[in-house]
Design a protein around this motif. Structure first.
Motif, mmCIF file in Angstrom:
data_model
loop_
_atom_site.group_PDB
_atom_site.id
_atom_site.type_symbol
_atom_site.label_atom_id
_atom_site.label_comp_id
_atom_site.label_asym_id
_atom_site.label_seq_id
_atom_site.Cartn_x
_atom_site.Cartn_y
_atom_site.Cartn_z
ATOM 1 N N ASP A 1 59.668 -15.002 79.504
ATOM 2 C CA ASP A 1 60.848 -14.473 80.349
ATOM 3 C C ASP A 1 60.746 -12.585 80.484
ATOM 4 O OD1 ASP A 1 63.435 -13.449 81.151
ATOM 5 O OD2 ASP A 1 64.521 -14.310 79.439
ATOM 6 N N GLU A 2 60.962 -12.338 81.622
ATOM 7 C CA GLU A 2 60.680 -10.758 81.988
ATOM 8 C C GLU A 2 61.805 -9.902 81.033
ATOM 9 O OE1 GLU A 2 62.877 -9.219 85.059
ATOM 10 O OE2 GLU A 2 64.342 -10.899 85.343
ATOM 11 N N LYS A 3 62.731 -10.626 80.534
ATOM 12 C CA LYS A 3 63.577 -9.896 79.724
ATOM 13 C C LYS A 3 63.391 -10.205 78.071
ATOM 14 C CE LYS A 3 67.750 -9.548 82.520
ATOM 15 N NZ LYS A 3 67.777 -8.166 82.703
ATOM 16 N N ASN A 4 62.194 -10.939 78.148
ATOM 17 C CA ASN A 4 61.937 -11.296 76.484
ATOM 18 C C ASN A 4 61.686 -9.879 75.685
ATOM 19 O OD1 ASN A 4 61.025 -11.995 74.079
ATOM 20 N ND2 ASN A 4 60.244 -14.029 74.872
ATOM 21 N N PRO A 5 62.535 -9.481 74.780
ATOM 22 C CA PRO A 5 62.462 -8.147 74.183
ATOM 23 C C PRO A 5 61.138 -8.061 73.106
ATOM 24 C CG PRO A 5 63.996 -9.378 73.073
ATOM 25 C CD PRO A 5 63.623 -10.109 74.129
#
Lengths: 465, 465, 465
Positions: free
Chosen positions: B335-339
């Motif tokens: 996921d692009e938002k995976n922190p």
């Protein structure tokens, strides 16, 4: 545009032309629930409730939805009282095809054009009483009026077909045909199954029956049905169980079940799979079509089963039913192209009926893959509606071929409704094809050819009517 | 309105205006099954059967539905004999998009406007022979005529891409691109898998391969494909297996399978999940788009597999395929938002192709939830039809965004059909958007912007054509 | 025809007449996510972002699809900055109902007719600031303007309903009603469940709670809610767990879970089933309607859950969710026709909301079978769109009855949108019914009656507004 006027369900000009061409084609009906006894006796219906509602659980369900007490549905009220209650809530049924079918029946069979309501209830009751007593409103005359060329009732293998015999004597072999539906033999999980096997033994005058005897007895009835013009078997199955199964295992399951010993649900599925292969073999040998009605969860509403019994309106569909593996096993075993089989072998003819629209893509891609012998049947039960038929025809036409469609069946539980159900289908078909013509997808002359084929020539040839 | 006339599939005036604006946009095609060798050789087609039918199992299936013998489909008959048989039953195909595509091909590529039938069969055969011999009807000229700006063929990682090399030398890097499709490496359950690993070893001149070597070898081919303008990987998977799996477990499975020791179906799923993550990692590093073709039950009809082989028309879809858990694992990992990932990380770009319409809501809500990198692909295979595309576009537009649609792909197995398949899509898109404009849902100028974006700018930017 | 003009979504003349009749009927809304505190405080909204977007994850998801950074969605940017970013990509949202709803809100609540774009962003922001400060744009005034007659907020059982109290003091008991939604008590699998039980203990001033105490505490809140005009409970469940379960087993599971000992997923399902029966019993006793929201896979996108929390746009649907067995157990237990129950027993009133269109046939056939007390709810969430509602209404009308439809609910997360969501539904309903009238399926006067019943009389009577 008026209610049920000549352009009913026809939304484009091509559709109107197409319907005009197909509307009077004879009816060949490969599946319905009519009573051969009723036809053979040929007595006049006593009243509109008896003719229209007494045998039709579609209407019962809707009466319950509108809060009508069971007394006035399947209970002890008189037919007239029941009709009055139905009329009171009839306007609430709009949108459901029952509203359209019943009004079509009134118009086309009885010549009554009033709309059913509390106000008109008594008037329609009285008119119908009068009309239904006419000579030409008896079952055989109604069938003739509706241009029924040939139809298949649904019968248990034990049925001696006395009424079919009577009708055969009058009309010849190919008019009122039985359908061989061995669900009672198949459904080993039912408490009544052992009792059924006993009856089957009585039918062939042999008891007790081993598994081989059991199959042989069923084959005897299969042969017997053929003498009465039967051309198809029919099977109601939640899952189309067709796994390839070892005979020894099934013999063991059969013996234990016959002797009331414990058997498991999985074993029942093995038995049923084995039997479906046996039935397929019988159908192949005679060139019959095997009709598979897939996906009905029967008697889901327990109170109805308890109080009224099966087929009273408590059935549903379920999107998660597994279809593929077991059905592929059956179809691959009896595939016309199966190189292990005799090269002259022509394959098992199958019609798949879809109950849950979410199963339709699975079934349509299967029929697409399996060639000319495996075809889709009419939009079934909950989908036997203008929107259900439209969505089915549009979709399966694009995945499979309309020219392979197994044709409309009335699936009707009352004679009066054959014409209406057929008309609704033909109008929707004309509308779908007409719309494709007007979008430039089909030349009109081929739409005409296709419409005629779907309504008459196709099923006549596939089933061998 | 006439068959395939200028308003074909356009049911409202806005649609006509919209189609006029988008009809001539160049084609960028991220997925098809064309043969780079055929394009590189650039020889004229010998006849209409070779150009239209010889490589297209969509048509084979329909011939079988109409009872044509395999001799005249994939068998030993001459191309002319086969064409004659097809022509005999061609009118029976109305309603299926094949009827429209083939006639569009004839009209727009060959200038033949006759309708195919028994009567016209010989005339069309003769005309086509003549026309196909023209200089401008060779593969490269046909691609130019159809305004193909860039297209991706489908290739095994082992492919040395000699034909792509030839074409790259003529047209530069971004015209005929390969697609990296490692199904043969992935499908550990296939009997031929061990043999494939051996070939892969030969490709990188190393054998035997450990799991690490195996992945490294695939990465070598991934790098190699990049040199030829590859911008996307493609994966055909019944289930989109993306579970997070422990490497040690997979090493053990790999070793046992390589040595022909027993492995289970569950272990195969672990291996495949592990590999999909590896492939995702490779794609992320290069910014490639991962295309996932989900839900095809391959070779369901055994006789076709046995007699003819895979990809011959025996594939189906299945409504009960489980998609969610395994796909979410993959998408959440990349996921692009995976922190947990590098803050500069831009995420894995994914296109999901839906085979069974009953899976569409699942896939559409997943793409809705996962942001700009995870998008829906064109209506696939059995749904690549006017009704299939219409239903898909109407629905996914309302759940997801048309502006995020990954665009039309021809998925074609023959060059001649790129234009027709693209045209059918653009007409349906124009019709759907036009209808929304006429219902007051979209201002016309935004419908124009959206239509252009969906047809060209959107996929061009997302894939990086 | 122009964007959102008077004929928006109305494609036939009958539809226009029908909409004209129903458009001004009062709103009764059995389910939404509005904040009673916001209504009780009745403060003006500060700006258009606060009023339209700050609480609406439908819009957040679409901003993410268009690549907007989280800073401008749920992050630290100012409301004005966020609005500017939204306006920049707003044209990209066409086809999704958000595009229509927001513009309807602007037009009908704020009198702003400009289309949102980068160009108009500042102008609309400024106008909205001004308009939202007006006396008649405060929450209670907006509700009045939208003709909201009665509405149900969604509340945890622990909620002391202070704001409902304030509103009841002003408007009486039946205006702003709470809904009893015990998901926190139900979801035993959540890490926070033990803590919740503790809070519930505090609510009733008893701790620790045995299973009996736990149920009794919930019953206390159920009674409490009734005092504030509550008429319905609501339950969000992936699977409608209603298996019949043994109390002893559940006590054991409860005790172990309370004491942080290990419990299995299967045990959680037993507990939840048991609780749903308890809740059903409470609802039956009070004549409340049990609303079941079925099939949402919550928090599928992990990064959103981690960074932002639940209800932020990471939810999806799943076609393979099993519904039938567990739901039938519940419905059969509380069936109005259950002969084991008290003959005076009137049954449990249930509304089923369908998230995945592939579940719709299952749910519609269940409501068809279970009589007047079990009905279908409005097209939910991803289906609360013109195409989603149209497909639902057309289909369920044919399987079930429109007259039994439980009615539109706004499901809204912002007050401003009640009118727009209701209007969209009424237009689609008018269009579907109008089209059936024009096809000759329904007499126009009955379409009028049905439309009014579905919009107002039906839900009013069924819920007891």
């Amino acid at each position: 545009m008026g209610f049920l006027d000549e352009n009913y369900l026809l939304t484009n000009d091509t559709a109107k032309r197409l319907f005009n061409i197909i509307k009077s084609l004879p009816i060949v009906d490969a599946h319905n629930h009519s009573d051969a006894h009723e036809i053979a006796e040929n007595e006049n219906y006593t009243d509109i409730w008896q003719a229209e509602v007494a045998t039709d659980h579609y209407i019962w369900e809707l009466m319950r939805k509108r809060g009508v007490s069971e007394t006035f549905i399947t209970g002890t009220a008189t037919n007239e009282e029941k009709w009055m209650k139905l009329a009171e809530i009839f306007e609430d049924l709009v949108g459901n095809p029952v509203y359209e079918w019943v009004h079509l029946d009134l118009r086309q069979r009885l010549g009554i054009t009033e709309l059913i309501s509390k106000t008109t209830a008594q008037s329609i009751w009285n008119q119908a009483i009068h009309i239904l007593q006419q000579e030409n409103k008896r079952p055989q005359q109604i069938l003739k009026e509706m241009s029924v060329e040939s139809m298949c009732t649904t019968n248990d293998p034990i049925d001696l077909l006395a009424d079919h015999k009577k009708l055969m004597d009058i009309y010849g072999k190919g008019y009122i045909r039985p359908t061989w539906r061995p669900d009672n033999a198949m459904n080993i999980f039912r408490p009544t199954w052992v009792e059924y096997v006993e009856k089957l033994g009585q039918r062939v005058e042999k008891y007790p029956l081993t598994l081989d005897d059991f199959i042989e007895a069923l084959r005897t009835t299969h042969d017997y049905f053929a003498e009465f013009g039967c051309i198809t078997s029919d099977h109601g199955m939640l899952i189309p169980l067709g796994f390839e199964v070892n005979k020894e295992d099934v013999e063991d399951i059969y013996e234990r079940r016959i002797n009331d010993e414990e058997t498991t649900e999985e074993e029942h599925m093995l038995f049923m799979s084995y039997m479906l292969h046996e039935f397929a073999q019988m159908d192949v040998e005679k060139g019959w079509v095997m009709q598979l009605h897939i996906g009905a969860v029967r008697d889901a509403r327990e109170s109805l089963l308890t109080i009224i019994g099966p087929d009273s309106g408590g059935d549903i569909s379920n999107h998660t039913v597994e279809i593929v593996d077991s059905l592929l096993d059956l179809l691959n075993s009896y595939d016309e192209k199966n190189p292990i089989l005799d090269p002259k072998y022509r394959g098992l003819k199958v019609v798949l009926y879809c109950l849950d629209p979410s199963h339709q893509p699975t079934l349509a891609t299967i029929t697409r893959a399996f060639g000319k012998n495996v075809n889709l049947g009419a939009a079934w039960w909950f989908n036997d509606t203008p929107i259900g038929m439209k969505r089915q025809l549009e979709y399966i036409s694009s995945v499979d071929l309309l020219m392979n469609y197994a044709g409309m069946v009335t699936d009707s539980r009352k004679l009066l409704s054959y014409g209406s159900r057929t008309e609704m289908f033909r109008r929707v078909l004309a509308d779908v094809l007409g719309s494709m013509v007007e979008k430039g997808q089909i030349p009109e002359e081929l739409a005409i050819k296709t419409a005629k084929h779907v309504c008459y020539d196709g099923p006549k040839h596939f089933f061998g009517f």
